[in-house]
Design a protein around this motif. Structure first.
Motif, short mmCIF file in Angstrom:
data_model
loop_
_atom_site.label_atom_id
_atom_site.label_comp_id
_atom_site.label_asym_id
_atom_site.label_seq_id
_atom_site.Cartn_x
_atom_site.Cartn_y
_atom_site.Cartn_z
N SER A 169 0.82 -1.21 0.00
CA SER A 169 0.00 0.00 0.00
C SER A 169 0.87 1.27 0.00
O SER A 169 0.63 2.21 0.77
CB SER A 169 -0.97 -0.01 1.20
N ILE A 171 3.95 1.96 0.88
CA ILE A 171 4.84 2.40 1.96
C ILE A 171 6.21 1.74 1.95
O ILE A 171 7.12 2.26 2.57
CB ILE A 171 4.20 2.25 3.37
N ARG A 255 7.26 -7.74 11.63
CA ARG A 255 8.23 -6.64 11.60
C ARG A 255 7.66 -5.35 12.19
O ARG A 255 8.42 -4.46 12.59
CB ARG A 255 8.65 -6.39 10.14
N SER A 256 6.33 -5.24 12.26
CA SER A 256 5.73 -3.96 12.68
C SER A 256 5.88 -3.68 14.17
O SER A 256 5.41 -2.67 14.66
CB SER A 256 4.25 -3.94 12.29
N ILE A 257 6.53 -4.58 14.89
CA ILE A 257 6.71 -4.38 16.33
C ILE A 257 7.89 -3.46 16.61
O ILE A 257 8.94 -3.55 15.96
CB ILE A 257 6.88 -5.75 17.03
N ASP A 258 7.71 -2.56 17.56
CA ASP A 258 8.74 -1.58 17.93
C ASP A 258 10.03 -2.30 18.33
O ASP A 258 10.00 -3.24 19.11
CB ASP A 258 8.23 -0.74 19.12
N LYS A 280 13.78 -3.84 8.72
CA LYS A 280 13.05 -2.59 8.87
C LYS A 280 13.84 -1.39 8.36
O LYS A 280 13.31 -0.56 7.65
CB LYS A 280 12.67 -2.39 10.34
N SER B 169 -3.10 5.00 4.22
CA SER B 169 -2.06 4.55 3.30
C SER B 169 -2.58 4.48 1.86
O SER B 169 -2.36 3.50 1.15
CB SER B 169 -1.50 3.19 3.75
N ALA B 197 6.88 5.83 7.27
CA ALA B 197 6.04 4.63 7.38
C ALA B 197 6.45 3.80 8.59
O ALA B 197 5.61 3.27 9.31
CB ALA B 197 6.15 3.80 6.10
N VAL B 198 7.75 3.73 8.82
CA VAL B 198 8.25 2.98 9.98
C VAL B 198 7.76 3.65 11.27
O VAL B 198 7.24 2.99 12.17
CB VAL B 198 9.80 2.89 9.95
N TYR B 201 3.71 3.26 11.36
CA TYR B 201 3.08 1.93 11.35
C TYR B 201 3.91 0.80 11.97
O TYR B 201 3.39 -0.29 12.18
CB TYR B 201 2.75 1.51 9.91
N GLN B 202 5.20 1.01 12.16
CA GLN B 202 6.03 -0.13 12.57
C GLN B 202 6.67 0.05 13.93
O GLN B 202 7.78 -0.41 14.17
CB GLN B 202 7.08 -0.43 11.50
N ARG B 203 5.98 0.74 14.79
CA ARG B 203 6.48 0.89 16.15
C ARG B 203 5.43 0.41 17.14
O ARG B 203 5.22 1.00 18.19
CB ARG B 203 6.83 2.35 16.43
N LYS B 204 4.74 -0.69 16.76
CA LYS B 204 3.72 -1.25 17.67
C LYS B 204 4.41 -1.79 18.92
O LYS B 204 5.42 -2.49 18.84
CB LYS B 204 3.01 -2.42 16.98
#
Lengths: 329, 329
Positions: A169, A171, A255-258, A280, B169, B197-198, B201-204
């Protein structure tokens, strides 16, 4: 058949080949994704609208959220088929044509379009690989322009699906100004981008969601929390009723985990394990994949290793932690 | 203060006001999202680079995944502040300035830029509302052009954040060819879209992901597969270390399954159960919520029911199936 010479070609050359052909067979890669199938359908639709005989040859099932693409273009009944041009799309190596290799080679001329950094295109006589392109869909857009094809909404929606899915999408780092310019052009055909987004992202099969939950339950943090890993067994497929291809998006979810720089997803197959990896920011997962005779891009790569998941896992973990150490050093 | 006249203005007029001002205060709306804060930061950065005094006035906390935007622009210490121009961004009504209303009114001139269909802009003297724009970020891009601002990567990244988040997005139906053209222009500044984007969206938080997995494990399909339901116990919060607020996005995740028209998420609280519901197309979940003294909109509603999850569940399931029956009838 005799070995034919393989040449890097211009899009203009490939456009001329296709325009001169009466019949064209189109080959997406095994374990189809939106880029390979969207590109194939777009090309098939364009060729048929020019009055040519054209088919998309497939050997595995179309993932549920991509079935809307196939308006009578795909066939898996291709024994003895021959064509003026056989063209593989998004197919980084010969193995990804598997059972269709002979049919491909029977083409009077063979072509490959691809965008993978590790592409091994020499199985085709004519090939065009643009490693800067976000997707094969983006290359196909340029090819159709070279061919003089006027895009309609159907063709635009198929190319849009290819770009949308391969850029996550819009990104992923492969997205460029040119990607967005291409998409702006696609909109001008009057295509329904919202319909595509609903089809691709909001019609998740229950079986796929159950598979995701089962896989996510196996998630473990490794390398001091800088990486993680999850596995899929054959039993999970049986128990959830999901298809092997329905794991797309899983490794990006990991991968989306901090704090996670590298994610790895291990799939159990007959006597071997398929490994898919994502990074990442700075880590180069293609370096890890290469250690196990695999390949890919800096941020997306994979390999296949003989053995069981329990046997393979320690080696993958070691290689990931090594790569993470090297970028810190 | 006396009531001032309110006028729909052109972007050129608003650009002139800003170019003539020595000091500007910028007002994002309460409960900040990427569009309001990204637009505010982009404008503040551009104004400061022109040598003006400029601040972004905020009264609530910046969400964790948007904190990267604030390079010293935001302040919540604004008592007695005055400026030549006070400009509200993405602020569909006056109430969303809450405690900052007086400071806003103290501006020598007051301005609003917005894109909401329900915008009530007359609280500002000068306003520009483009309901076709995907986001206030897209409008701000045009405004900066009118002002003659040369975009740099920092400004572009803030506008990109605004557009990215407000279009989901680039997939919501508000996305247009012009959205993609704008983004292509932003890329040309050399901005790092992948970094954004990181961040977004990628710091959960790992704790949140673990909570999602725990909740998804409880998912059950109800009403013949046309609805589903998942629950969260207090024990899940303890075991995962997640915060009660970290369930955002969960019920939408449940809804994204093919064939699911209504999703329900049940949260155990002290002596009661909080129920959150979503519908996909035709079902009206506010009708269900009303039965239990709750409320909401057609596609998003909720209620709180005394009892335990096991006690409450049968009643909710019955009410959901009834609503589904009624829309079929």
């Amino acid at each position: 058949m005799e070995k034919r010479t393989s040449n890097k070609s211009s899009l203009a050359q490939i456009a001329a080949l296709l325009n001169d052909a009466g019949s064209v067979l189109i080959f997406p890669h095994l374990q189809m994704d939106g880029d390979t199938l969207g590109s194939a359908v777009a090309l098939c639709s364009a060729l048929r609208k020019q009055g040519k005989i054209a088919y998309v040859l497939i050997e595995d099932e179309i993932p549920g959220n991509l079935r809307f693409l196939d308006n009578g273009y795909c066939t898996s009944d291709y024994s003895g088929m021959e064509a003026d041009v056989c063209i593989a799309l998004d197919c980084s190596d010969w193995m990804r044509l598997e059972k269709r290799q002979e049919v491909f080679n029977n083409g009077k001329q063979t072509v490959l379009l691809d965008h993978h950094a590790t592409s091994q295109p020499s199985f085709a006589e004519y090939w065009y690989v643009d490693k800067e392109a976000s997707s094969t869909g983006e290359i196909l857009f340029m090819l159709l322009k070279e061919m003089g094809v006027v895009l309609d909404a159907e063709i635009a929606e198929a190319i849009y699906t290819a770009i949308l899915t391969d850029t996550g999408s819009f990104i992923y780092s492969n997205t460029s100004a040119s990607t967005h310019m291409t998409v702006a052009e696609l909109y001008k055909t009057g295509m329904d981008h919202n319909k595509i987004a609903v089809e691709v992202y909001q019609r998740k099969r229950l079986e796929k969601v159950k598979l995701f939950i089962a896989i996510l339950n196996t998630m473990e943090m490794i390398c001091g929390g800088k990486a993680n890993l999850a596995v899929m067994t054959q039993q999970m497929l049986t128990e959830t009723g999901a298809l092997p291809a329905e794991t797309d998006g899983l490794v990006e979810e990991l991968r989306s985990i901090d704090g996670v720089e590298i994610s790895a997803f291990l799939r159990e197959e007959e006597g071997k394990v398929r490994v898919t990896m994502r990074s990442k920011t700075k880590a180069d997962v293609s370096k890890i994949a290469l250690k196990f005779a695999g390949g890919g891009h800096t941020k997306a790569a994979g390999c296949t290793i003989p053995g069981t998941i329990e046997e393979v896992k320690p080696f993958i973990i070691e290689a990931i932690c090594e790569e993470l150490d090297s970028i810190e050093g």
